[in-house]
Design an enzyme around this catalytic site. Structure first.
Site, mmCIF file in Angstrom:
data_model
loop_
_atom_site.group_PDB
_atom_site.id
_atom_site.type_symbol
_atom_site.label_atom_id
_atom_site.label_comp_id
_atom_site.label_asym_id
_atom_site.label_seq_id
_atom_site.Cartn_x
_atom_site.Cartn_y
_atom_site.Cartn_z
ATOM 1 N N PHE A 115 0.857 -1.182 0.000
ATOM 2 C CA PHE A 115 0.000 0.000 0.000
ATOM 3 C C PHE A 115 0.891 1.228 0.000
ATOM 4 O O PHE A 115 1.652 1.468 0.938
ATOM 5 C CB PHE A 115 -0.952 0.065 1.204
ATOM 6 C CG PHE A 115 -1.845 1.278 1.126
ATOM 7 C CD1 PHE A 115 -3.017 1.242 0.385
ATOM 8 C CD2 PHE A 115 -1.478 2.479 1.718
ATOM 9 C CE1 PHE A 115 -3.819 2.371 0.253
ATOM 10 C CE2 PHE A 115 -2.278 3.618 1.590
ATOM 11 C CZ PHE A 115 -3.443 3.563 0.863
ATOM 12 N N ASP B 56 9.289 3.085 1.992
ATOM 13 C CA ASP B 56 8.066 3.815 2.307
ATOM 14 C C ASP B 56 7.800 3.623 3.797
ATOM 15 O O ASP B 56 7.259 2.609 4.216
ATOM 16 C CB ASP B 56 6.892 3.306 1.465
ATOM 17 C CG ASP B 56 5.601 4.075 1.761
ATOM 18 O OD1 ASP B 56 5.566 4.802 2.779
ATOM 19 O OD2 ASP B 56 4.642 3.946 0.986
ATOM 20 N N LYS C 37 2.313 11.059 7.324
ATOM 21 C CA LYS C 37 1.519 10.789 8.525
ATOM 22 C C LYS C 37 2.062 11.477 9.791
ATOM 23 O O LYS C 37 1.831 12.652 9.982
ATOM 24 C CB LYS C 37 1.351 9.279 8.696
ATOM 25 C CG LYS C 37 0.489 8.708 7.560
ATOM 26 C CD LYS C 37 -0.060 7.330 7.800
ATOM 27 C CE LYS C 37 -1.105 7.013 6.732
ATOM 28 N NZ LYS C 37 -0.775 5.893 5.857
HETATM 29 C C1 LIG Z 1 -0.973 6.017 4.378
HETATM 30 C C2 LIG Z 1 0.138 5.515 3.536
HETATM 31 C C3 LIG Z 1 0.463 6.141 2.306
HETATM 32 C C4 LIG Z 1 -0.369 7.239 1.704
HETATM 33 O O1 LIG Z 1 -0.443 8.377 2.496
HETATM 34 P P1 LIG Z 1 -1.610 9.445 2.221
HETATM 35 O O2 LIG Z 1 -1.245 10.592 3.119
HETATM 36 O O3 LIG Z 1 -2.901 8.791 2.602
HETATM 37 O O4 LIG Z 1 -1.560 9.787 0.783
HETATM 38 C C5 LIG Z 1 1.574 5.676 1.619
HETATM 39 N N1 LIG Z 1 2.301 4.640 2.081
HETATM 40 C C6 LIG Z 1 2.015 4.015 3.247
HETATM 41 C C7 LIG Z 1 2.877 2.903 3.716
HETATM 42 C C8 LIG Z 1 0.902 4.417 3.998
HETATM 43 O O5 LIG Z 1 0.607 3.774 5.123
#
Ligand SMILES: *Cc1c(COP(=O)(O)O)cnc(C)c1O
Length: 426
Positions: free
Chosen positions: A146, A232, A273
């Site tokens: 994700f 990520d 986040k």
């Molecule tokens: C939440 C998330 C995203 C996307 O972030 P948004 O601020 O919702 O666009 C990307 N990668 C990971 C691992 C995430 O948990």
């Protein structure tokens, strides 16, 4: 027209259902106020928040230091665009790069934007530095990943709900199994590979936690193949897994790095986040000069990226992590939580197992992903004062704010235990 606040949770839910797109399926609770690990609904019922806005609220709801930084800056200057310099951005850039140990940062707003940025940097690096022929650069990703919701990012998602009906998809990505070094090794044989984009733990996939040496080994394979290792850490980063980063184990508290088996400094680090503690959209891509140097004026940008409020919020959010020793707390509270969940799994046939690291954990429910058991259990926990949400049907993620105290944690363990042990399947 007259605008009035909804007086009941029912009223608020009806408003969202009637006037908002149905792109989410929320648990039936309407939150009105938050402080630390707690949130309250319109009727004043108090809950423990065990989602933390998908780990954006690591520092706890409405942390006064972060709120103060935001409101003070909001009264002074909010947005200049990057057409001009502003007096906050450079200070933030110096701070965030030294905090994480990189030469340069590229500021964005959301996680998905930061992932898009990392993809662009990796492709540009492949052409300018590695010498990949034009338009041939490939990025390797993992199944069940994700990384966000843009058209390019869903192009390499393996979740049919996220991708279905949104083609044609962006080319240039190859998906390999997660936690599979043999597959990675084979994929890296293609000389046109620019980067390997990976989550150190797959949060949305249900806190899918790889082997202890996976990240270190994957990092080493990428280095040997002259491929960028792109982490990520939008969900795993900023102390969530018991270290400042899940990839590098770099931690602000003594002794942390020894416990973390993984130590792999990503070539490109993606954060979002909790970089704002949930106060404001703040995301970032960090890299050293030889990589970030491939981006020149006009090639990438964002109207809001690097704005003065985001800069002040970002500094405050990271100082809270550091000064309140939240990585350390995530580690010790996480150990206690998993121990309690493993105990519960041995007592209840409703739970297959618990997994996770730090305060990013999940329990697997002993039922099919199509069943409503995990959802019903989350509704029952809500009624008992604790909010969590199923992911992928039969998995429940537990990710409280990292400021949770021992007493609060014991209270939460009791709520989860009582709910599970008293639960009757539909
Ligand atoms: C939440 C998330 C995203 C996307 O972030 P948004 O601020 O919702 O666009 C990307 N990668 C990971 C691992 C995430 O948990």
């Amino acid at each position: 027209m007259e605008i009035k606040n909804p007086q009941t949770s029912q009223e608020a839910m009806t408003l969202e259902n009637v006037h908002g797109a149905h792109n989410y399926h929320p648990l039936p609770v309407v939150l009105d106020r938050g402080e630390g690990v707690y949130v309250w609904d319109i009727e004043g019922k108090q809950y423990f928040d065990f989602l933390s806005a998908y780990s954006a609220v690591n520092q706890g709801h409405c942390h006064p230091r972060i709120v103060n930084a935001m409101t003070e800056q909001a009264q002074k200057l909010t947005l200049t665009s990057r057409a001009f310099f502003n007096s906050n951005l450079g200070k933030y850039e110096q701070f965030v790069t030294s905090f994480f140990g990189y030469d340069k940062v590229l500021p964005m707003n959301t996680g998905a934007e930061a992932v898009e940025t990392a993809i662009k940097i990796a492709r540009k690096w492949a052409y300018d530095i590695k010498g990949v022929p034009a338009n041939q650069a490939k990025i390797i990703t993992c199944s069940e990943n994700f990384h966000g919701r843009t058209t390019t990012i869903v192009s390499f998602s393996t979740d049919g709900v996220a991708t279905g009906g949104f083609g044609p998809y962006t080319p240039g990505f190859e998906v390999i199994p997660y936690n599979d070094l043999t597959a990675l090794k084979a994929a890296l044989e293609d000389p046109n590979v620019a980067g390997f984009l990976v989550e150190p733990i797959q949060g949305e996939a249900g806190v899918n936690t790889p082997d202890d040496d996976y990240i270190v080994q994957a990092h080493a394979l990428c280095k040997a193949a002259n491929v960028l290792f792109i982490a990520d850490e939008v969900q795993t980063g900023i102390a969530r897994t018991g270290a400042l980063l899940a990839t590098c184990g770099k931690c602000t508290c003594a002794g942390a790095c020894e416990r973390q088996p993984t130590f792999a400094k990503a070539d490109v680090l993606i954060l979002g986040k909790a970089l704002s503690g949930g106060a404001y959209p703040v995301s970032a891509v960090l890299a050293d000069n030889e990589i970030m140097g491939v981006i020149h004026p006009g090639q990438h940008g964002s109207t809001f990226g690097g704005n003065p409020v985001a800069a002040e919020v970002g500094i405050a959010a990271l100082l809270v992590i550091d000064e309140e020793h939240l990585a350390q707390n995530a580690r010790t509270m996480g150990e206690r939580f998993r121990e309690a969940m493993e105990q519960l799994a041995s007592e209840s046939d409703l739970i297959v197992k618990a997994r996770g690291r730090g305060l990013l954990n999940a329990i697997i429910i002993n039922d099919s992903p199509e069943s409503s058991t995990a959802w019903d259990l989350c509704v029952a926990m809500k009624d008992n004062g604790l909010l969590a949400k199923p992911t992928h049907g039969n998995i429940i993620r537990f990710a409280p704010p990292l400021v949770i105290t021992e007493d609060q944690m014991e209270a939460c363990i009791s709520i989860i235990r009582d709910t599970v042990l008293g639960f009757k399947r539909a």
